[in-house]
Scaffold this motif. Structure first.
Motif, PDB file in Angstrom:
ATOM      1  N   LEU A  41       0.800  -1.314  -0.002  1.00 37.52           N
ATOM      2  CA  LEU A  41      -0.137   0.074   0.055  1.00 37.52           C
ATOM      3  C   LEU A  41       0.928   1.401   0.124  1.00 37.52           C
ATOM      4  O   LEU A  41       1.731   1.395   0.919  1.00 37.52           O
ATOM      5  N   ILE A  42       0.613   2.187  -0.846  1.00 36.23           N
ATOM      6  CA  ILE A  42       1.353   3.250  -1.095  1.00 36.23           C
ATOM      7  C   ILE A  42       0.396   4.400  -0.985  1.00 36.23           C
ATOM      8  O   ILE A  42      -0.312   4.696  -1.948  1.00 36.23           O
ATOM      9  N   LEU A  43       0.061   4.892   0.213  1.00 36.83           N
ATOM     10  CA  LEU A  43      -1.042   5.801   0.540  1.00 36.83           C
ATOM     11  C   LEU A  43      -1.271   6.915  -0.197  1.00 36.83           C
ATOM     12  O   LEU A  43      -2.474   7.250  -0.995  1.00 36.83           O
ATOM     13  N   TYR A  44      -0.177   7.635  -0.507  1.00 34.32           N
ATOM     14  CA  TYR A  44      -0.237   8.818  -1.418  1.00 34.32           C
ATOM     15  C   TYR A  44      -0.870   8.562  -2.702  1.00 34.32           C
ATOM     16  O   TYR A  44      -1.510   9.299  -3.337  1.00 34.32           O
ATOM     17  N   LYS A  45      -0.318   7.660  -3.255  1.00 33.39           N
ATOM     18  CA  LYS A  45      -0.591   7.229  -4.827  1.00 33.39           C
ATOM     19  C   LYS A  45      -2.166   6.743  -4.768  1.00 33.39           C
ATOM     20  O   LYS A  45      -2.759   6.947  -5.515  1.00 33.39           O
ATOM     21  N   GLU A  46      -2.644   5.981  -3.611  1.00 34.12           N
ATOM     22  CA  GLU A  46      -4.211   5.448  -3.578  1.00 34.12           C
ATOM     23  C   GLU A  46      -4.779   6.668  -3.197  1.00 34.12           C
ATOM     24  O   GLU A  46      -5.920   6.892  -3.992  1.00 34.12           O
ATOM     25  N   LEU A  47      -4.782   7.796  -2.495  1.00 39.63           N
ATOM     26  CA  LEU A  47      -5.285   8.802  -2.093  1.00 39.63           C
ATOM     27  C   LEU A  47      -5.442   9.723  -3.602  1.00 39.63           C
ATOM     28  O   LEU A  47      -6.616  10.159  -3.838  1.00 39.63           O
ATOM     29  N   PHE A  48      -4.493   9.855  -4.261  1.00 41.79           N
ATOM     30  CA  PHE A  48      -4.051  10.552  -5.597  1.00 41.79           C
ATOM     31  C   PHE A  48      -5.213   9.860  -6.552  1.00 41.79           C
ATOM     32  O   PHE A  48      -6.059  10.694  -7.325  1.00 41.79           O
ATOM     33  N   MET A  49      -5.251   8.600  -6.724  1.00 43.21           N
ATOM     34  CA  MET A  49      -6.359   7.889  -7.604  1.00 43.21           C
ATOM     35  C   MET A  49      -7.516   8.026  -7.233  1.00 43.21           C
ATOM     36  O   MET A  49      -8.351   8.184  -7.966  1.00 43.21           O
ATOM     37  N   LEU A  50      -7.824   7.821  -5.859  1.00 45.27           N
ATOM     38  CA  LEU A  50      -9.085   8.179  -5.106  1.00 45.27           C
ATOM     39  C   LEU A  50      -9.699   9.491  -5.844  1.00 45.27           C
ATOM     40  O   LEU A  50     -10.853   9.771  -6.028  1.00 45.27           O
ATOM     41  N   SER A  51      -8.755  10.556  -5.598  1.00 47.76           N
ATOM     42  CA  SER A  51      -9.136  11.941  -5.802  1.00 47.76           C
ATOM     43  C   SER A  51      -9.581  12.060  -7.115  1.00 47.76           C
ATOM     44  O   SER A  51     -10.318  12.722  -7.630  1.00 47.76           O
ATOM     45  N   PHE A  52      -8.705  11.252  -8.151  1.00 53.09           N
ATOM     46  CA  PHE A  52      -9.110  11.547  -9.669  1.00 53.09           C
ATOM     47  C   PHE A  52     -10.574  10.880  -9.806  1.00 53.09           C
ATOM     48  O   PHE A  52     -11.375  11.450 -10.735  1.00 53.09           O
ATOM     49  N   ILE A  53     -10.760   9.861  -9.252  1.00 56.90           N
ATOM     50  CA  ILE A  53     -12.255   9.025  -9.604  1.00 56.90           C
ATOM     51  C   ILE A  53     -13.207  10.032  -8.937  1.00 56.90           C
ATOM     52  O   ILE A  53     -13.969  10.125  -9.579  1.00 56.90           O
ATOM     53  N   ILE A  54     -13.013  10.634  -7.996  1.00 55.35           N
ATOM     54  CA  ILE A  54     -13.949  11.343  -7.232  1.00 55.35           C
ATOM     55  C   ILE A  54     -14.015  12.546  -8.205  1.00 55.35           C
ATOM     56  O   ILE A  54     -15.472  13.282  -8.314  1.00 55.35           O
ATOM     57  N   TYR A  55     -13.168  13.187  -8.829  1.00 55.08           N
ATOM     58  CA  TYR A  55     -13.284  14.381  -9.383  1.00 55.08           C
ATOM     59  C   TYR A  55     -14.109  13.989 -10.801  1.00 55.08           C
ATOM     60  O   TYR A  55     -14.878  14.659 -11.201  1.00 55.08           O
ATOM     61  N   ILE A  56     -13.813  12.911 -11.381  1.00 50.43           N
ATOM     62  CA  ILE A  56     -14.740  12.214 -12.360  1.00 50.43           C
ATOM     63  C   ILE A  56     -16.037  12.232 -12.125  1.00 50.43           C
ATOM     64  O   ILE A  56     -16.968  12.506 -13.129  1.00 50.43           O
ATOM     65  N   LEU A  57     -16.520  11.706 -11.135  1.00 51.46           N
ATOM     66  CA  LEU A  57     -17.943  11.272 -10.741  1.00 51.46           C
ATOM     67  C   LEU A  57     -18.560  13.039 -10.240  1.00 51.46           C
ATOM     68  O   LEU A  57     -19.585  12.701 -10.856  1.00 51.46           O
ATOM     69  N   CYS A  58     -17.806  13.716  -9.610  1.00 50.71           N
ATOM     70  CA  CYS A  58     -18.287  15.146  -9.581  1.00 50.71           C
ATOM     71  C   CYS A  58     -18.533  15.770 -10.983  1.00 50.71           C
ATOM     72  O   CYS A  58     -19.630  16.522 -11.020  1.00 50.71           O
ATOM     73  N   LEU A  59     -17.487  15.592 -11.831  1.00 45.12           N
ATOM     74  CA  LEU A  59     -17.715  16.237 -13.193  1.00 45.12           C
ATOM     75  C   LEU A  59     -19.066  15.648 -13.718  1.00 45.12           C
ATOM     76  O   LEU A  59     -19.714  16.707 -14.431  1.00 45.12           O
ATOM     77  N   PHE A  60     -19.320  14.407 -13.727  1.00 45.93           N
ATOM     78  CA  PHE A  60     -20.456  13.749 -14.394  1.00 45.93           C
ATOM     79  C   PHE A  60     -21.608  14.335 -13.694  1.00 45.93           C
ATOM     80  O   PHE A  60     -22.649  14.629 -14.375  1.00 45.93           O
ATOM     81  N   GLN A  61     -21.525  14.255 -12.463  1.00 49.33           N
ATOM     82  CA  GLN A  61     -22.922  15.046 -11.623  1.00 49.33           C
ATOM     83  C   GLN A  61     -23.157  16.343 -12.132  1.00 49.33           C
ATOM     84  O   GLN A  61     -24.119  16.738 -12.252  1.00 49.33           O
TER      85      GLN A  61
END
Length: 198
Positions: A41-61
């Motif tokens: 687990l590389i936390l900062y990479k996981e959080l960064f990837m999660l941020s990108f997914i959240i951004y895409i979901l918010c953009l869609f919304q």
């Protein structure tokens, strides 16, 4: 500035249920994947990837949200809508600055994940995403606006510029600041700051 803060708060109010459910599902799947496959687990990479997914979901919304506003007609003439708004007005901030800011994360994340060297790749990717959004909006009862595409491309380019300068800056940082543990701690601090702001 109050208008920008209100707009951000409106987006959070509109998207938080979808974000919360998505985070729970994504994080549980990702943790299961890491454990099952004995991955580190590389936390900062996981959080960064999660941020990108959240951004895409918010953009869609945000781009598919239907409200009671009566929309104007489609705009296929460049700059017609951009110059309609008085500089600094509420509509300027929402429709002009908002479209630029909406796509800055896209340019940044795309540059990071694709390790982009030249901005033309981001221009093309932003154009594809933006044309897709405008076409879908037209088919769901909203309007197609070529100015939105131009503003989104500007946002994508600005995101690339931020990525480019941050990459240059990180190359000059001392080695301890590039260390995984240091980056994980910084990521946790940023995450806590974002949670406090929300």
């Amino acid at each position: 500035m109050n208008q920008v803060t209100k707009t951000i708060q409106d987006v959070i109010d509109m998207t938080w249920p979808m974000i919360l459910i998505s985070i729970v599902i994504i994080v549980s799947l990702r943790i299961t994947y890491l454990i099952k496959n004995h991955k580190h687990l590389i936390l900062y990479k996981e959080l960064f990837m999660l941020s990108f997914i959240i951004y895409i979901l918010c953009l869609f919304q945000v781009v598919t949200f239907q409200d009671d506003v009566t929309w104007s007609s489609n705009n296929f003439i460049p700059f017609r809508e951009i110059f309609r708004y008085r500089l600094g007005s509420r509509l300027f901030l929402k429709n002009v600055l908002g479209n630029v800011l909406l796509f800055m994360p896209f340019g940044f994340f795309a540059s990071y994940y694709l390790n982009v060297k030249k901005s033309y790749s981001i221009i093309i990717l932003t154009m594809i995403a933006s044309i897709s959004i405008e076409s879908v909006q037209m088919s769901i009862g909203r309007v197609f606006d070529v100015d939105d595409i131009l503003l989104n491309i500007c946002g994508g380019i600005l995101g690339y510029v931020v990525y480019y300068f941050l990459k240059k800056l990180t190359n000059k940082l001392p080695e301890f600041m590039k260390n995984e543990m240091f980056l994980n701690v910084i990521s946790i601090i940023i995450l806590l700051g974002v949670i406090c702001l929300i």
